[in-house]
Design a protein around this motif. Structure first.
Motif, PDB file in Angstrom:
ATOM      1  N   UNK A  19       0.815  -1.088  -0.002  1.00  0.00           N
ATOM      2  CA  UNK A  19      -0.017   0.062   0.099  1.00  0.00           C
ATOM      3  C   UNK A  19       0.961   1.277  -0.026  1.00  0.00           C
ATOM      4  N   UNK A  20       2.078   1.227   0.963  1.00  0.00           N
ATOM      5  CA  UNK A  20       2.715   2.497   0.907  1.00  0.00           C
ATOM      6  C   UNK A  20       3.638   2.675  -0.506  1.00  0.00           C
ATOM      7  N   UNK A  21       3.888   1.552  -0.909  1.00  0.00           N
ATOM      8  CA  UNK A  21       4.618   1.665  -2.349  1.00  0.00           C
ATOM      9  C   UNK A  21       3.638   2.161  -3.427  1.00  0.00           C
ATOM     10  N   UNK A  22       2.544   1.784  -3.470  1.00  0.00           N
ATOM     11  CA  UNK A  22       1.360   2.508  -4.332  1.00  0.00           C
ATOM     12  C   UNK A  22       1.209   3.886  -4.165  1.00  0.00           C
ATOM     13  N   UNK A  23       1.156   4.258  -2.704  1.00  0.00           N
ATOM     14  CA  UNK A  23       1.170   5.685  -2.309  1.00  0.00           C
ATOM     15  C   UNK A  23       2.199   6.425  -3.114  1.00  0.00           C
ATOM     16  N   UNK A  24       3.636   5.860  -2.815  1.00  0.00           N
ATOM     17  CA  UNK A  24       4.640   6.646  -2.992  1.00  0.00           C
ATOM     18  C   UNK A  24       4.644   6.832  -4.777  1.00  0.00           C
ATOM     19  N   UNK A  25       4.411   5.897  -5.353  1.00  0.00           N
ATOM     20  CA  UNK A  25       4.121   6.013  -6.656  1.00  0.00           C
ATOM     21  C   UNK A  25       3.165   7.149  -7.339  1.00  0.00           C
ATOM     22  N   UNK A  26       2.041   7.203  -6.507  1.00  0.00           N
ATOM     23  CA  UNK A  26       1.033   8.019  -6.999  1.00  0.00           C
ATOM     24  C   UNK A  26       1.772   9.431  -6.593  1.00  0.00           C
ATOM     25  N   UNK A  27       2.540   9.846  -5.384  1.00  0.00           N
ATOM     26  CA  UNK A  27       3.134  11.094  -5.163  1.00  0.00           C
ATOM     27  C   UNK A  27       4.226  11.501  -6.070  1.00  0.00           C
TER      28      UNK A  27
END
Length: 59
Positions: A19-27
């Motif tokens: 989940x955090x990796x996905x959030x990072x990619x979005x940012x």
């Protein structure tokens, strides 16, 4: 902790990590790289806990 509890925690951490990796990619895609450093710290902490839990599980 029992082996089942350790495995459950590992599964939770893996889910959080993804989940955090996905959030990072979005940012990053939005050009908000400054906000990524906190997420990177979280990932490092998760990696450390995963390592410790795996050592417990397989020892």
């Amino acid at each position: 902790m029992t082996k089942e509890e350790i495995q459950k925690r590992i599964d939770e951490l893996k889910s959080d990590y993804i989940r955090i990796q996905g959030d990072m990619e979005k940012l990053e895609s939005l050009g908000k790289n400054g906000n990524v450093s906190y997420s990177e710290k979280l990932l490092e902490e998760i990696e450390l806990e995963l390592k410790q839990l795996r050592e417990l599980l397989y020892s």
